[in-house]
Design a protein around this motif. Structure first.
Motif, PDB file in Angstrom:
ATOM      1  N   HIS A 133       0.934  -1.088   0.188  1.00 25.33           N
ATOM      2  CA  HIS A 133       0.076  -0.054   0.193  1.00 25.33           C
ATOM      3  C   HIS A 133       1.075   0.994   0.355  1.00 25.33           C
ATOM      4  O   HIS A 133       0.063   2.272   0.070  1.00 25.33           O
ATOM      5  CB  HIS A 133      -0.706  -0.016   1.305  1.00 25.33           C
ATOM      6  CG  HIS A 133      -0.045  -0.388   2.512  1.00 25.33           C
ATOM      7  ND1 HIS A 133       1.213  -1.145   3.265  1.00 25.33           N
ATOM      8  CD2 HIS A 133       0.075   1.100   3.216  1.00 25.33           C
ATOM      9  CE1 HIS A 133       1.101  -0.607   4.470  1.00 25.33           C
ATOM     10  NE2 HIS A 133       0.584   0.618   4.631  1.00 25.33           N
ATOM     11  N   ASP A 134       2.274   1.081   0.604  1.00 22.97           N
ATOM     12  CA  ASP A 134       3.145   2.057   0.445  1.00 22.97           C
ATOM     13  C   ASP A 134       4.573   1.768   0.335  1.00 22.97           C
ATOM     14  O   ASP A 134       5.153   2.037   1.719  1.00 22.97           O
ATOM     15  CB  ASP A 134       2.546   3.146   1.922  1.00 22.97           C
ATOM     16  CG  ASP A 134       3.494   4.287   1.901  1.00 22.97           C
ATOM     17  OD1 ASP A 134       3.645   4.806   1.122  1.00 22.97           O
ATOM     18  OD2 ASP A 134       3.233   5.120   2.776  1.00 22.97           O
ATOM     19  N   PRO A 135       5.216   2.011  -0.719  1.00 16.68           N
ATOM     20  CA  PRO A 135       6.268   1.214  -1.180  1.00 16.68           C
ATOM     21  C   PRO A 135       7.355   2.409  -0.714  1.00 16.68           C
ATOM     22  O   PRO A 135       7.924   2.115  -0.578  1.00 16.68           O
ATOM     23  CB  PRO A 135       6.539   0.860  -2.628  1.00 16.68           C
ATOM     24  CG  PRO A 135       4.739   0.827  -2.980  1.00 16.68           C
ATOM     25  CD  PRO A 135       4.209   2.230  -2.058  1.00 16.68           C
ATOM     26  N   LEU A 136       6.681   4.152  -1.349  1.00 17.89           N
ATOM     27  CA  LEU A 136       7.933   5.207  -0.864  1.00 17.89           C
ATOM     28  C   LEU A 136       8.009   5.093   1.150  1.00 17.89           C
ATOM     29  O   LEU A 136       9.817   5.013   1.750  1.00 17.89           O
ATOM     30  CB  LEU A 136       7.206   6.110  -0.736  1.00 17.89           C
ATOM     31  CG  LEU A 136       8.226   7.503  -0.885  1.00 17.89           C
ATOM     32  CD1 LEU A 136       9.143   6.968  -1.425  1.00 17.89           C
ATOM     33  CD2 LEU A 136       7.332   8.505  -1.120  1.00 17.89           C
ATOM     34  N   SER A 137       7.094   4.766   2.066  1.00 16.11           N
ATOM     35  CA  SER A 137       7.209   4.647   3.151  1.00 16.11           C
ATOM     36  C   SER A 137       8.193   3.383   4.452  1.00 16.11           C
ATOM     37  O   SER A 137       9.090   3.588   4.448  1.00 16.11           O
ATOM     38  CB  SER A 137       6.567   4.407   4.003  1.00 16.11           C
ATOM     39  OG  SER A 137       5.368   6.086   3.797  1.00 16.11           O
TER      40      SER A 137
END
Length: 315
Positions: A88-92
């Motif tokens: 859901h959130d590869p960046l984080s």
């Protein structure tokens, strides 16, 4: 191009021999010391992942080596991976990995498995209630954002079949640079290698020796009479023959050993050259996939009801 490197579709060079840092039993100090030893031996490529728990040890060893003047950051190729609970959130997720590593970027960031887990499922073997829907298009957009921000130098996938790769290529703005999969003389990935070659996706082989020493691993490769005969012929070891087979087929290898003698032995595969007769003989070996992914199969919550669904009948 250097013969011990592959050139990715980004133009960057990736060392053919990589050290896997996963360990179910070793503590941070043991892992960090082994990586530091590998760095002194000349290993340049290190493979980690959030789920391995080895990111802090790898980062610590690299920082020690840089501080001691053994190398610069640019000399090292670091791979890490997006765990299934972070789609859901590869960046984080990548920012957390970079914090664990103490690095400003990784050289390669991979989607670990083509399956999503609920955010709490930060462990290797999911429970039935841990599976979550995965929107690969959204996941890949997040991976592309990581690349665009300079937090990684290349993006790719792991454990993707040719069918899943084709689906990804259908919508990806940036095609994957690497697909890391199980590959060895007894699981040769001929169809996948052909597809990846046509689309300039580098294949990186995990378990290139069959994973001996792991609970799920096998010693069948190094014990096989054909592999042993080829090793005898070249005054090499069976492990070196198996590793060299992958390299001569254009793949890099991620091999896991913290034993100093084995680490030197594995490095020796870079100097071996198999002839056409050797390569043809290895094609005769019976194939058997070892890391099947049975833990991702169930009849209720997983998107995969059969092992054939996970691999799109490429098993």
């Amino acid at each position: 191009m250097r013969s011990d490197h592959a050139r990715l579709n980004t133009g960057r060079l990736m060392p053919l021999l990589g050290l896997g840092t996963y360990s179910s039993s070793n503590d941070r100090e043991t892992t960090q010391n082994a990586i530091k030893m590998a760095l002194k031996m000349g290993y340049k490529h290190f493979d980690t992942a959030k789920i391995y728990g080895s990111e802090p040890a790898l980062g610590g060893a690299i920082m020690e080596a840089i501080t001691e003047g053994l190398m610069e950051r640019e000399d090292i190729f670091v791979t890490s991976k997006l765990w299934s609970s972070d789609h859901h959130d590869p960046l984080s997720a990548l920012n957390q990995s970079l914090q664990n590593l103490g690095l400003e970027y990784v050289d390669l960031y991979l989607v670990h498995w083509p399956v999503g887990f609920k955010p709490w499922a930060v462990y290797p073997i999911p429970n039935e209630e841990d599976f979550d829907k995965m929107d690969m298009e959204a996941t890949w957009a997040g991976m592309e954002k990581c690349l665009g921000l300079g937090l990684c130098k290349a993006i790719g996938v792991s454990n993707f079949s040719t069918t899943k790769l084709q689906r990804l290529l259908d919508f990806a703005s940036i095609r994957p640079a690497v697909n890391q999969v199980e590959m060895h003389p007894m699981w040769r990935q001929n169809k996948l290698r052909k597809f990846c070659g046509e689309h300039k996706i580098h294949v990186s082989a995990y378990m290139p020796l069959g994973g001996p020493g792991n609970l799920w691993g096998s010693t069948a490769i190094v014990r096989d009479p054909i592999i042993q005969s080829i090793a005898h012929k070249h005054k090499a070891t069976p492990a070196q023959v198996a590793l060299r087979w992958s390299m001569q087929n254009g793949a890099s290898v991620i091999v896991k050993s913290f034993n100093e003698d084995r680490m030197w032995e594995n490095k020796g595969a870079l100097d071996l050259k198999l002839d056409d007769y050797d390569m043809l003989n290895i094609e005769k070996l019976q194939e058997r996939k070892i890391m099947r992914g049975d833990h991702l199969i169930n009849n209720t919550t997983s998107p995969y009801r059969r092992i054939e669904d996970l691999w799109d009948d490429e098993i």
